[in-house]
Write a protein that holds these residues in place. Structure first.
Motif, PDB file in Angstrom:
ATOM      1  N   ALA A 277       0.884  -1.081  -0.079  1.00 12.98           N
ATOM      2  CA  ALA A 277       0.006  -0.051   0.069  1.00 12.98           C
ATOM      3  C   ALA A 277       0.896   1.322   0.050  1.00 12.98           C
ATOM      4  N   SER A 278       1.914   1.209   0.942  1.00 13.70           N
ATOM      5  CA  SER A 278       2.672   2.437   0.864  1.00 13.70           C
ATOM      6  C   SER A 278       3.480   2.697  -0.472  1.00 13.70           C
ATOM      7  N   THR A 279       3.824   1.664  -0.982  1.00 12.64           N
ATOM      8  CA  THR A 279       4.684   1.716  -2.326  1.00 12.64           C
ATOM      9  C   THR A 279       3.689   2.116  -3.272  1.00 12.64           C
ATOM     10  N   ALA A 280       2.450   1.687  -3.470  1.00 12.42           N
ATOM     11  CA  ALA A 280       1.466   2.203  -4.240  1.00 12.42           C
ATOM     12  C   ALA A 280       0.999   3.450  -4.290  1.00 12.42           C
ATOM     13  N   ILE A 281       1.070   4.033  -3.023  1.00 17.53           N
ATOM     14  CA  ILE A 281       0.818   5.565  -2.820  1.00 17.53           C
ATOM     15  C   ILE A 281       1.922   6.265  -3.251  1.00 17.53           C
ATOM     16  N   MET A 282       3.336   5.907  -2.880  1.00 16.69           N
ATOM     17  CA  MET A 282       4.611   6.747  -3.359  1.00 16.69           C
ATOM     18  C   MET A 282       4.410   6.806  -4.983  1.00 16.69           C
ATOM     19  N   GLY A 283       3.981   5.861  -5.573  1.00 18.33           N
ATOM     20  CA  GLY A 283       3.875   5.719  -7.086  1.00 18.33           C
ATOM     21  C   GLY A 283       3.191   6.829  -7.663  1.00 18.33           C
ATOM     22  N   ALA A 284       1.876   6.680  -6.870  1.00 16.99           N
ATOM     23  CA  ALA A 284       0.747   7.782  -7.310  1.00 16.99           C
ATOM     24  C   ALA A 284       1.462   9.142  -6.838  1.00 16.99           C
ATOM     25  N   ALA A 285       1.885   9.390  -5.944  1.00 16.84           N
ATOM     26  CA  ALA A 285       2.362  10.760  -5.496  1.00 16.84           C
ATOM     27  C   ALA A 285       3.701  11.198  -6.452  1.00 16.84           C
ATOM     28  N   ILE A 286       4.412  10.484  -6.841  1.00 16.51           N
ATOM     29  CA  ILE A 286       5.327  10.933  -7.764  1.00 16.51           C
ATOM     30  C   ILE A 286       4.672  11.260  -9.088  1.00 16.51           C
ATOM     31  N   LEU A 287       3.711  10.542  -9.539  1.00 15.55           N
ATOM     32  CA  LEU A 287       3.141  10.750 -10.824  1.00 15.55           C
ATOM     33  C   LEU A 287       2.297  12.229 -10.628  1.00 15.55           C
ATOM     34  N   PHE A 289       3.148  14.587  -8.580  1.00 16.51           N
ATOM     35  CA  PHE A 289       4.013  15.912  -8.566  1.00 16.51           C
ATOM     36  C   PHE A 289       4.560  16.056  -9.771  1.00 16.51           C
ATOM     37  N   VAL A 290       4.762  15.093 -10.558  1.00 15.08           N
ATOM     38  CA  VAL A 290       5.336  15.399 -12.001  1.00 15.08           C
ATOM     39  C   VAL A 290       4.447  16.369 -12.707  1.00 15.08           C
ATOM     40  N   LEU A 291       3.164  15.857 -12.713  1.00 17.24           N
ATOM     41  CA  LEU A 291       2.085  16.509 -13.136  1.00 17.24           C
ATOM     42  C   LEU A 291       1.428  17.980 -12.503  1.00 17.24           C
ATOM     43  N   SER A 292       1.859  18.161 -11.293  1.00 12.35           N
ATOM     44  CA  SER A 292       1.297  19.142 -10.603  1.00 12.35           C
ATOM     45  C   SER A 292       1.863  20.587 -11.006  1.00 12.35           C
ATOM     46  N   GLN A 293       0.979  21.601 -11.400  1.00 12.43           N
ATOM     47  CA  GLN A 293       1.443  22.791 -11.525  1.00 12.43           C
ATOM     48  C   GLN A 293       1.080  23.908 -10.276  1.00 12.43           C
ATOM     49  N   GLN A 294       0.708  23.315  -9.266  1.00  7.04           N
ATOM     50  CA  GLN A 294       0.312  24.105  -7.935  1.00  7.04           C
ATOM     51  C   GLN A 294       1.298  23.941  -6.814  1.00  7.04           C
ATOM     52  N   LEU A 295       1.885  24.954  -6.209  1.00  9.63           N
ATOM     53  CA  LEU A 295       2.559  24.716  -5.151  1.00  9.63           C
ATOM     54  C   LEU A 295       2.267  23.749  -4.111  1.00  9.63           C
ATOM     55  N   MET A 296       1.021  24.286  -3.677  1.00 12.77           N
ATOM     56  CA  MET A 296       0.205  23.655  -2.434  1.00 12.77           C
ATOM     57  C   MET A 296       0.194  21.923  -2.670  1.00 12.77           C
ATOM     58  N   LEU A 297      -0.358  21.665  -3.877  1.00 11.49           N
ATOM     59  CA  LEU A 297      -0.323  20.509  -4.349  1.00 11.49           C
ATOM     60  C   LEU A 297       0.822  19.900  -4.357  1.00 11.49           C
ATOM     61  N   SER A 298       1.783  20.430  -4.905  1.00 15.48           N
ATOM     62  CA  SER A 298       3.142  19.707  -5.153  1.00 15.48           C
ATOM     63  C   SER A 298       3.794  19.229  -3.513  1.00 15.48           C
ATOM     64  N   SER A 299       3.560  20.302  -2.738  1.00 12.95           N
ATOM     65  CA  SER A 299       3.849  20.024  -1.160  1.00 12.95           C
ATOM     66  C   SER A 299       3.283  18.799  -0.689  1.00 12.95           C
ATOM     67  N   PHE A 300       2.102  18.884  -0.916  1.00  9.31           N
ATOM     68  CA  PHE A 300       1.253  17.676  -0.377  1.00  9.31           C
ATOM     69  C   PHE A 300       1.599  16.501  -0.966  1.00  9.31           C
ATOM     70  N   PHE A 301       2.023  16.546  -2.344  1.00  6.81           N
ATOM     71  CA  PHE A 301       2.187  15.210  -2.889  1.00  6.81           C
ATOM     72  C   PHE A 301       3.723  14.622  -2.363  1.00  6.81           C
ATOM     73  N   LEU A 302       4.607  15.771  -1.940  1.00  4.27           N
ATOM     74  CA  LEU A 302       5.896  15.287  -1.555  1.00  4.27           C
ATOM     75  C   LEU A 302       5.878  14.814   0.011  1.00  4.27           C
ATOM     76  N   VAL A 303       4.795  15.551   0.776  1.00  3.05           N
ATOM     77  CA  VAL A 303       4.398  14.866   2.298  1.00  3.05           C
ATOM     78  C   VAL A 303       3.971  13.386   2.020  1.00  3.05           C
ATOM     79  N   MET A 304       3.068  12.994   1.182  1.00  4.76           N
ATOM     80  CA  MET A 304       2.664  11.812   1.076  1.00  4.76           C
ATOM     81  C   MET A 304       3.785  10.862   0.533  1.00  4.76           C
ATOM     82  N   PHE A 305       4.525  11.137  -0.386  1.00  3.63           N
ATOM     83  CA  PHE A 305       5.611  10.587  -0.984  1.00  3.63           C
ATOM     84  C   PHE A 305       6.829   9.938   0.381  1.00  3.63           C
ATOM     85  N   ASN A 306       7.087  11.195   1.109  1.00  5.02           N
ATOM     86  CA  ASN A 306       7.967  10.968   2.204  1.00  5.02           C
ATOM     87  C   ASN A 306       7.461  10.210   3.429  1.00  5.02           C
ATOM     88  N   MET A 307       6.130  10.437   3.692  1.00  5.24           N
ATOM     89  CA  MET A 307       5.503   9.517   4.783  1.00  5.24           C
ATOM     90  C   MET A 307       5.634   7.995   4.270  1.00  5.24           C
TER      91      MET A 307
END
Length: 392
Positions: A277-287, A289-307
């Motif tokens: 589950a954690s690996t799947a969420i990491m993969g989704a967060a990376i995708l 983050f790459v597609l994000s154009q908003q700073l707040m969302l990008s920060s959230f995806f990085l939090v999810m990735f590191n968590m």
């Protein structure tokens, strides 16, 4: 139920002291290299060489860990590693030649930080609940790194030197305490196999550990490769340097959250479910983050990735350290982590250069899928061999 000869608190404290002394340099790299640049006036190429040389020295000490981990008393090894690290950090404060500094840092990484880091995993592997012990250790190391980075500018002005080296020297001095509480060797612990333990209560089979090591190396190739290029990916998406710095800072806090979640997660949830589950969420967060154009969302995806990266690291490492009582396999963990990150970073660099940042999610997903497949094979091999089945 048989009890181990060493208390769980002492095992956790000893492992945490050695782990922090062996890994804090990773968190201090920005301030550390900045101080070196100010003192010696060297080029970015030289700074990269210095950092890489110490990193690989730590990995090499781990790579030959199986040769020394069971031959020497662990208390003597802890004191030797602490003394070597203390001497190296202290000497680095007073050296005036960059070439001499490079030699000192390689020796410090190999005989000091590398020995302590490998021994920390072997020690924590004796814990009846590795995930809990390592999550505490992992969280403390991150907090120490953040505190050191935050305080380093003021300390630099107050001490008039590279303060992070002074902090590392103090951490090494404190690690001498581990020499009095660490088990003397692998035979001082007795395997505990009870149904109330988390999913790493496996029969300690080296074959499972070897496969789990391979899975972790590939897993780190994906995670480490993405994290190394996260700043470049964010810049390509149009964020400024200050925005990227804030996003990365917020994202790093996710690792602390992940280590805290491990402390409260239900024992009824198997490690396999958590890792997948954690690996799947990491993969989704990376995708995302790459597609994000908003700073707040990008920060959230990085939090999810590191968590999720913290959670996955703790549970995969738990599977490895639970696979044998000798400490030989656990001692190899840093080598596979560093090696995986290095290979993943190099590979993703080539892919981004040829195909753009869109190659990031593809490579990381491939690494994650292969690593999970290998881990599942390891889990199945244990079950088919008559060992207690991993939950999940």
């Amino acid at each position: 139920m048989q009890r181990r000869s060493y208390g769980q608190i002492r095992i956790t404290v000893a492992g945490a002291l050695m782990y922090c002394a062996g890994t804090t340099i990773f968190y201090f790299v920005p301030a550390y290299l900045g101080g070196i640049e100010r003192k010696f006036g060297v080029s970015p190429t030289d700074l990269g060489l210095l950092s890489a040389a110490e990193l690989w020295a730590i990995a090499c000490a781990s790579a030959i860990g199986p040769l020394w981990i069971s031959r020497f008393d662990w208390r003597a090894l802890a004191c030797f590693g602490a003394l070597s690290a203390l001497a190296g950090h202290t000497a680095s404060l007073f050296v005036s030649s960059f070439d001499f500094l490079l030699a000192i840092r390689v020796a410090t990484g190999f005989f000091g930080e590398g020995v302590l880091l490998a021994l920390s995993y072997a020690t924590l592997g004796h814990s009846r609940n590795f995930e809990r012990s390592f999550s505490i250790t992992y969280g403390v190391a991150i907090l120490l790194g953040i505190a050191g980075l935050s305080a380093s500018p003021e300390l630099d002005r107050y001490l008039g030197t590279i303060s992070v080296l002074a902090i590392l020297a103090v951490a090494s001095l404190a690690t001498f305490a581990a020499g009095f509480i660490v088990p003397s060797g692998p035979k001082t612990a007795t395997v505990v196999d009870t149904p109330d333990l988390p999913a790493t209560e496996s029969a300690r089979r080296p074959s499972m550990g070897a496969l789990a090591l391979a899975a972790q190396g590939i897993w780190y190739a994906g995670a480490g490769g993405f994290w190394s290029f996260s700043e470049q990916i964010a810049a390509t998406n149009g964020f400024t340097g200050s925005q990227i710095a804030r996003a990365l800072g917020v994202g790093t806090a996710g690792a602390i959250l992940g280590s805290l979640l491990v402390l409260v997660v239900s024992k009824k949830i198997g490690s396999t479910v958590i890792i997948v589950a954690s690996t799947a969420i990491m993969g989704a967060a990376i995708l995302a983050f790459v597609l994000s154009q908003q700073l707040m969302l990008s920060s959230f995806f990085l939090v999810m990735f590191n968590m999720c990266c913290a959670i996955g690291t703790i549970y995969i490492t738990g599977a490895i350290c639970a696979s044998d009582d000798t400490g030989r396999i656990a001692a190899l963990v840093p080598a596979f982590q560093v090696g995986g990150m290095a290979i993943g970073t190099a590979t993703l660099g080539y892919l981004i250069n040829d195909f753009g940042i869109g190659a990031g999610p593809w490579m990381t997903s491939a690494c994650f899928i292969v690593s999970i497949a290998i881990y599942l094979v390891a889990r199945g091999r244990m079950s088919w061999g008559g060992a207690p089945r991993l939950r999940g």
